[in-house]
Design a protein around this motif. Structure first.
Motif, PDB file in Angstrom:
ATOM      1  N   SER A 281       0.544  -1.296   0.158  1.00  0.00           N
ATOM      2  CA  SER A 281       0.406  -0.083  -0.077  1.00  0.00           C
ATOM      3  C   SER A 281       1.000   0.954   0.013  1.00  0.00           C
ATOM      4  O   SER A 281       1.948   1.001   0.442  1.00  0.00           O
ATOM      5  N   ASP A 283      -0.730   4.320   1.926  1.00  0.00           N
ATOM      6  CA  ASP A 283      -1.617   4.542   2.514  1.00  0.00           C
ATOM      7  C   ASP A 283      -0.261   5.905   3.041  1.00  0.00           C
ATOM      8  O   ASP A 283       0.521   5.328   4.330  1.00  0.00           O
ATOM      9  N   ALA A 284      -0.496   6.855   3.379  1.00  0.00           N
ATOM     10  CA  ALA A 284       0.880   7.903   3.939  1.00  0.00           C
ATOM     11  C   ALA A 284       0.026   8.237   5.575  1.00  0.00           C
ATOM     12  O   ALA A 284       1.013   8.764   5.919  1.00  0.00           O
ATOM     13  N   ASP A 285      -1.061   7.799   6.405  1.00  0.00           N
ATOM     14  CA  ASP A 285      -1.468   7.946   7.260  1.00  0.00           C
ATOM     15  C   ASP A 285      -0.114   7.566   8.628  1.00  0.00           C
ATOM     16  O   ASP A 285       0.252   6.408   8.183  1.00  0.00           O
ATOM     17  N   ALA A 286      -0.300   7.567   9.120  1.00  0.00           N
ATOM     18  CA  ALA A 286       0.980   7.069  10.472  1.00  0.00           C
ATOM     19  C   ALA A 286       0.820   5.662  10.926  1.00  0.00           C
ATOM     20  O   ALA A 286       1.548   5.087  10.948  1.00  0.00           O
ATOM     21  N   SER A 287      -0.204   4.670  10.825  1.00  0.00           N
ATOM     22  CA  SER A 287      -0.399   3.258  10.779  1.00  0.00           C
ATOM     23  C   SER A 287      -0.054   2.901  10.087  1.00  0.00           C
ATOM     24  O   SER A 287       0.353   1.467  10.478  1.00  0.00           O
ATOM     25  N   SER A 288      -0.544   2.869   9.126  1.00  0.00           N
ATOM     26  CA  SER A 288       0.219   2.379   7.718  1.00  0.00           C
ATOM     27  C   SER A 288       1.719   2.344   7.298  1.00  0.00           C
ATOM     28  O   SER A 288       1.627   1.369   7.288  1.00  0.00           O
ATOM     29  N   ARG A 290       3.923   2.845  10.011  1.00  0.00           N
ATOM     30  CA  ARG A 290       4.694   2.324  11.149  1.00  0.00           C
ATOM     31  C   ARG A 290       4.050   1.045  10.723  1.00  0.00           C
ATOM     32  O   ARG A 290       4.903  -0.501  10.432  1.00  0.00           O
ATOM     33  N   SER A 316      -6.301  -2.436   9.944  1.00  0.00           N
ATOM     34  CA  SER A 316      -5.566  -1.755   8.625  1.00  0.00           C
ATOM     35  C   SER A 316      -6.585  -1.680   6.911  1.00  0.00           C
ATOM     36  O   SER A 316      -7.561  -2.692   7.779  1.00  0.00           O
TER      37      SER A 316
END
Length: 361
Positions: A281, A283-288, A290, A316
């Motif tokens: 992925s 995805d640029a969010d912090a969870s993705s 990390r 996720s």
């Protein structure tokens, strides 16, 4: 090769449990598979085939050498849900389920499957299979490999009595199993899509044998060619769907619903579908971000990292996408049943599609 698509490790819930004769009350095995047989006559017929298969399995692995017999019966007597013989029995319902070749065809499929498990355990260095010590840990890797070869030989011998086409199909299925194992061992080549490669491996290692099981049911039950082809297409697709749903359960289940401790694949560094989606992925969010960072390290043997990755995966977009993929395969399997008549056996096969969609939702 992928072993028990629908057989939780350590569960003795095969056609005869751990080796006894299957009583007619043992229909709980169907519920464990998500299979619903609403017609008592069909249920009786299928149970009859499975009972006969159990007897023939033990007879077919017997050898003049007591040690070979003991080693070859090791996994037969450990149990299992006999999913492949079950599909043979259900496929035969679209013709004559009492045909003389239905039971031998089911035995061929189960022997081929069991042979792959002996080889699987050697490659995986697995200490346990179906709740009992694996053959390789009880004896040696060499013995396990040779016993697997012996079971392949026995399957081919029985297939020869079913005719040239049965031998050809069993051999081609075995070739697909081997190709799938090689593809998994080598891994994606440069430029390959890791997800496409993974789905191909599952189709070869798991879907192929389940497809041939359903095909054999139609063939040796005397179903029409159109119906037999529909059964084979269904078998391959439902086999892939089951394996993928196990991938999801390994992450999403809070219990041992998947037959193993949740997160086992993560701990061992096995790149299952949700993990591949997460790694691929953008995805640029912090969870993705990390999650990708942790997964990129490989096997998660550190308890804290393992717990963090498992938690992140459960929330996720990758897991959601994997669920959609599983549902897509389940619906594809259902669609492949369209040419078949609306009889109880078809409804039973459709119930497997519902079960897969429900167990991963």
């Amino acid at each position: 090769m992928v072993g028990d698509v629908v057989n939780p490790a350590g569960e003795r819930s095969g056609a005869t449990g751990a080796g006894g004769r299957p009583g007619r009350e043992r229909t709980g095995q169907f519920g464990a598979l998500g299979l619903h047989l609403a017609d008592p006559r069909v249920e009786e017929s299928v149970l009859g085939v499975l009972e006969a298969v159990e007897v023939e399995l033990r007879a077919s692995v017997a050898s003049a050498d007591p040690f070979v017999t003991e080693a070859a019966r090791h996994l037969v007597e450990a149990g299992g849900k006999r999913f492949r013989p079950l599909l043979v029995a259900l496929g035969a319902q679209f013709g004559d389920p009492t045909g003389a070749q239905v039971v031998p065809a089911a035995v061929v499929m189960e022997l081929t499957h069991l042979a792959t498990l002996y080889h699987d355990d050697v490659m995986d260095e697995a200490p346990v299979r179906r709740g009992a010590p694996s053959a390789n840990s009880r004896w040696t890797n060499s013995v396990a490999i040779l016993v697997g070869d012996y079971l392949f030989a026995r399957a081919a011998d029985i297939a020869a009595d079913l005719g040239t086409e049965a031998v050809r199909l069993q051999a081609r299925t075995f070739a697909r199993l081997v190709h799938g194992q090689i593809a998994e061992t080598v891994g994606p080549r440069a430029g390959d899509d890791p997800v496409a490669h993974y789905l191909h491996v599952i189709a070869e290692k798991t879907g192929s044998l389940i497809a041939t099981s359903a095909r054999f049911g139609g063939m040796f039950g005397g179903a029409s060619r159109e119906h037999t082809e529909a059964l084979a297409g269904y078998g391959e697709t439902i086999g892939v769907a089951f394996q993928l749903s196990d991938d999801l359960l390994d992450i999403a289940s809070e219990s041992v619903q998947s037959g193993k401790t949740p997160g086992t694949d993560l701990r061992e560094g096995v790149p299952t579908l949700p993990v591949l989606y997460a790694l691929g992925s953008d995805d640029a969010d912090a969870s993705s971000m990390r999650l990708r960072e942790i997964l990129a390290t490989g096997a998660l043997t550190d308890d804290d990292l393992h717990a963090e990755a498992l938690g992140l995966l459960r929330e996720s977009p990758a897991l959601k996408r994997a669920r959609e993929t599983v549902r897509s395969y389940a619906e594809d399997a259902r669609a492949r049943l369209a040419p078949l008549p609306q009889i109880p056996a078809r409804h039973a096969l459709e119930s497997l599609c519902d079960y897969i969609a429900d167990r991963t939702s």
